[in-house]
Design an enzyme around this catalytic site. Structure first.
Site, PDB file in Angstrom:
ATOM      1  N   HIS A  14       2.490-136.997  20.862  1.00 62.91           N
ATOM      2  CA  HIS A  14       2.845-137.651  22.116  1.00 62.91           C
ATOM      3  C   HIS A  14       1.671-137.611  23.095  1.00 62.91           C
ATOM      4  O   HIS A  14       1.253-136.544  23.520  1.00 62.91           O
ATOM      5  CB  HIS A  14       4.059-136.912  22.693  1.00 62.91           C
ATOM      6  CG  HIS A  14       4.566-137.444  23.983  1.00 62.91           C
ATOM      7  ND1 HIS A  14       4.679-136.670  25.107  1.00 62.91           N
ATOM      8  CD2 HIS A  14       5.018-138.678  24.322  1.00 62.91           C
ATOM      9  CE1 HIS A  14       5.190-137.394  26.089  1.00 62.91           C
ATOM     10  NE2 HIS A  14       5.400-138.622  25.645  1.00 62.91           N
ATOM     11  N   ARG A  15       1.114-138.767  23.382  1.00 64.97           N
ATOM     12  CA  ARG A  15      -0.100-138.881  24.217  1.00 64.97           C
ATOM     13  C   ARG A  15      -1.264-138.139  23.549  1.00 64.97           C
ATOM     14  O   ARG A  15      -2.111-137.568  24.225  1.00 64.97           O
ATOM     15  CB  ARG A  15       0.130-138.349  25.636  1.00 64.97           C
ATOM     16  CG  ARG A  15       1.407-138.874  26.281  1.00 64.97           C
ATOM     17  CD  ARG A  15       1.643-138.320  27.676  1.00 64.97           C
ATOM     18  NE  ARG A  15       3.009-138.580  28.134  1.00 64.97           N
ATOM     19  CZ  ARG A  15       3.548-138.125  29.247  1.00 64.97           C
ATOM     20  NH1 ARG A  15       2.817-137.400  30.071  1.00 64.97           N
ATOM     21  NH2 ARG A  15       4.804-138.396  29.578  1.00 64.97           N
ATOM     22  N   GLU A  41       1.069-141.391  19.643  1.00 66.98           N
ATOM     23  CA  GLU A  41       1.629-142.297  20.652  1.00 66.98           C
ATOM     24  C   GLU A  41       0.674-142.320  21.827  1.00 66.98           C
ATOM     25  O   GLU A  41       0.036-141.301  22.142  1.00 66.98           O
ATOM     26  CB  GLU A  41       3.002-141.776  21.110  1.00 66.98           C
ATOM     27  CG  GLU A  41       3.720-142.665  22.116  1.00 66.98           C
ATOM     28  CD  GLU A  41       3.579-142.262  23.562  1.00 66.98           C
ATOM     29  OE1 GLU A  41       4.151-142.946  24.420  1.00 66.98           O
ATOM     30  OE2 GLU A  41       2.871-141.254  23.866  1.00 66.98           O
ATOM     31  N   ASP A  43      -0.064-144.524  25.872  1.00 65.48           N
ATOM     32  CA  ASP A  43       0.474-145.408  26.910  1.00 65.48           C
ATOM     33  C   ASP A  43      -0.642-146.320  27.391  1.00 65.48           C
ATOM     34  O   ASP A  43      -1.780-145.874  27.540  1.00 65.48           O
ATOM     35  CB  ASP A  43       0.984-144.571  28.085  1.00 65.48           C
ATOM     36  CG  ASP A  43       1.960-143.500  27.634  1.00 65.48           C
ATOM     37  OD1 ASP A  43       3.106-143.851  27.317  1.00 65.48           O
ATOM     38  OD2 ASP A  43       1.560-142.317  27.577  1.00 65.48           O
ATOM     39  N   HIS A  55      -1.026-142.750  31.259  1.00 62.48           N
ATOM     40  CA  HIS A  55       0.431-142.780  31.363  1.00 62.48           C
ATOM     41  C   HIS A  55       0.939-143.388  32.660  1.00 62.48           C
ATOM     42  O   HIS A  55       1.968-144.055  32.682  1.00 62.48           O
ATOM     43  CB  HIS A  55       0.987-141.360  31.213  1.00 62.48           C
ATOM     44  CG  HIS A  55       2.478-141.300  31.254  1.00 62.48           C
ATOM     45  ND1 HIS A  55       3.196-141.211  32.429  1.00 62.48           N
ATOM     46  CD2 HIS A  55       3.396-141.356  30.263  1.00 62.48           C
ATOM     47  CE1 HIS A  55       4.487-141.188  32.146  1.00 62.48           C
ATOM     48  NE2 HIS A  55       4.637-141.276  30.843  1.00 62.48           N
ATOM     49  N   GLU A 107       2.593-147.743  23.501  1.00 64.67           N
ATOM     50  CA  GLU A 107       3.653-147.966  24.479  1.00 64.67           C
ATOM     51  C   GLU A 107       3.111-148.863  25.586  1.00 64.67           C
ATOM     52  O   GLU A 107       2.157-148.505  26.280  1.00 64.67           O
ATOM     53  CB  GLU A 107       4.175-146.645  25.058  1.00 64.67           C
ATOM     54  CG  GLU A 107       5.362-146.909  25.968  1.00 64.67           C
ATOM     55  CD  GLU A 107       5.880-145.693  26.708  1.00 64.67           C
ATOM     56  OE1 GLU A 107       5.643-144.539  26.288  1.00 64.67           O
ATOM     57  OE2 GLU A 107       6.526-145.922  27.747  1.00 64.67           O
ATOM     58  N   LYS A 109       3.085-149.846  28.805  1.00 64.95           N
ATOM     59  CA  LYS A 109       3.598-149.245  30.033  1.00 64.95           C
ATOM     60  C   LYS A 109       3.549-150.241  31.183  1.00 64.95           C
ATOM     61  O   LYS A 109       4.466-150.334  31.973  1.00 64.95           O
ATOM     62  CB  LYS A 109       2.707-148.068  30.340  1.00 64.95           C
ATOM     63  CG  LYS A 109       3.253-146.748  30.795  1.00 64.95           C
ATOM     64  CD  LYS A 109       4.585-146.344  30.411  1.00 64.95           C
ATOM     65  CE  LYS A 109       4.712-144.842  30.308  1.00 64.95           C
ATOM     66  NZ  LYS A 109       5.975-144.412  29.776  1.00 64.95           N
ATOM     67  N   ASP A 223       4.342-132.720  21.737  1.00 66.85           N
ATOM     68  CA  ASP A 223       3.029-132.493  22.353  1.00 66.85           C
ATOM     69  C   ASP A 223       2.110-131.620  21.497  1.00 66.85           C
ATOM     70  O   ASP A 223       0.906-131.605  21.719  1.00 66.85           O
ATOM     71  CB  ASP A 223       3.220-131.834  23.729  1.00 66.85           C
ATOM     72  CG  ASP A 223       4.021-132.721  24.677  1.00 66.85           C
ATOM     73  OD1 ASP A 223       3.934-133.960  24.550  1.00 66.85           O
ATOM     74  OD2 ASP A 223       4.740-132.178  25.548  1.00 66.85           O
TER      75      ASP A 223
HETATM   76  O1  G3P Z   1       7.474-143.379  23.743  1.00 66.50           O
HETATM   77  C1  G3P Z   1       7.998-142.107  23.933  1.00 66.50           C
HETATM   78  C2  G3P Z   1       7.590-141.539  25.258  1.00 66.50           C
HETATM   79  O2  G3P Z   1       6.204-141.610  25.363  1.00 66.50           O
HETATM   80  C3  G3P Z   1       8.238-142.248  26.406  1.00 66.50           C
HETATM   81  O3  G3P Z   1       8.104-141.585  27.607  1.00 66.50           O
HETATM   82  O4  G3P Z   1       7.069-141.174  29.773  1.00 66.50           O
HETATM   83  O5  G3P Z   1       6.226-139.959  27.803  1.00 66.50           O
HETATM   84  O6  G3P Z   1       5.761-142.365  28.087  1.00 66.50           O
HETATM   85  P1  G3P Z   1       6.736-141.272  28.338  1.00 66.50           P
HETATM   86 MG    MG Z   2       4.705-142.831  26.306  1.00 63.68          MG
END
Ligand code: G3P
Ligand code: MG
Length: 234
Positions: A14-15, A41, A43, A55, A107, A109, A223
């Site tokens: 995640h990120r 993943e 953003d 993000h 993603e 955003k 994470d």
């Molecule tokens: O795509 C999953 C997650 O990344 C969505 O929430 O705020 O972490 O971008 P956020």
């Molecule tokens: Mg995200």
């Protein structure tokens, strides 16, 4: 080639490996690759004809800059520290780093990101099975579907999940991406029975990750992918 949904339970960084390096930076993605994450993943926002991997639409939380992303020139944006001396990367730089070593969830955003992202992916001849486009703002996915339907789409939901199957069907989505707090075994089963993969964010508790795996979730965003891979693949 790293294809999305190639394993029965996908651990998505995640990120990037954001527990170990500044989120959405090249070191975070490099760390995710180093620990063997099968997918990352990120953003993305579009500003000044460039796709920025970050993000928030403001700089304050993740960089030493302030104010809105779009209010700074590209040159100024590149001078900010996004953590540990890393710059805010562009999507092209992240894709270059990753190559074919991991699947990538992009993603969308910001508004207006679908078209430039699809154009960049086509320009780089990225294999479609390596990518999942997702967005909370489903209008971006509608645009992506219209412009370049070949890129798999993930319909993202927050607190509100009513009508998720209908929305995902309308988008011809591959997956329904859900906040952990909205997930139940029954809901996962229903979505999967309707033909959708299910991805859950953000899951850092290992027991919860195992529970979601046992309920049949297709994967989680976490994470610390290194630790999580060890925990769920046992
Ligand atoms: O795509 C999953 C997650 O990344 C969505 O929430 O705020 O972490 O971008 P956020
Ligand atoms: Mg995200």
């Amino acid at each position: 080639m790293a294809a999305f949904f190639s394993s029965p339970f996908l651990v998505i960084a995640h990120r990037g490996a954001s527990a170990e390096a500044a989120e959405n930076t090249l070191p975070a993605f490099a760390r995710a690759l180093a620990v063997g994450a099968p997918a990352v993943e990120l953003d993305v926002y579009y500003a000044h004809e460039q796709l920025w991997v970050i993000h928030d639409d403001e700089l304050d939380r993740t960089t030493n800059g302030t104010g809105r992303l779009e209010d700074h020139s590209p040159e100024a944006l590149r001078r900010f520290d996004a953590g540990g001396g890393a710059v805010i990367p562009t999507l092209a730089e992240v894709l270059e780093l990753i190559g074919d070593r991991a699947a990538v969830n992009i993603e969308l955003k910001g508004p207006g990101t679908a078209a430039p992202v699809c154009a960049l992916l086509a320009q780089r001849a990225v294999p479609t099975e390596q990518i999942l486009l997702s967005a909370f703002d489903h209008r971006e996915l509608v645009t992506a579907k219209a412009l370049a339907p070949q890129w798999p789409r993930g319909a993202l939901f927050g607190r509100q999940v009513a009508g998720a199957v209908e929305a995902a069907r309308a988008l011809k989505a591959t997956s329904i991406n859900l906040a952990d707090r909205t997930v139940t075994a029954e809901r996962l089963e229903r979505y999967q029975a309707a033909g959708f993969k299910t991805l859950v964010y953000t899951v850092n508790d290992r027991e919860r990750a195992r529970e979601l795996r046992d309920w049949g979730a297709s994967g989680i965003f976490c994470d610390d992918p290194g630790a999580m891979i060890a925990a769920v693949h046992c």
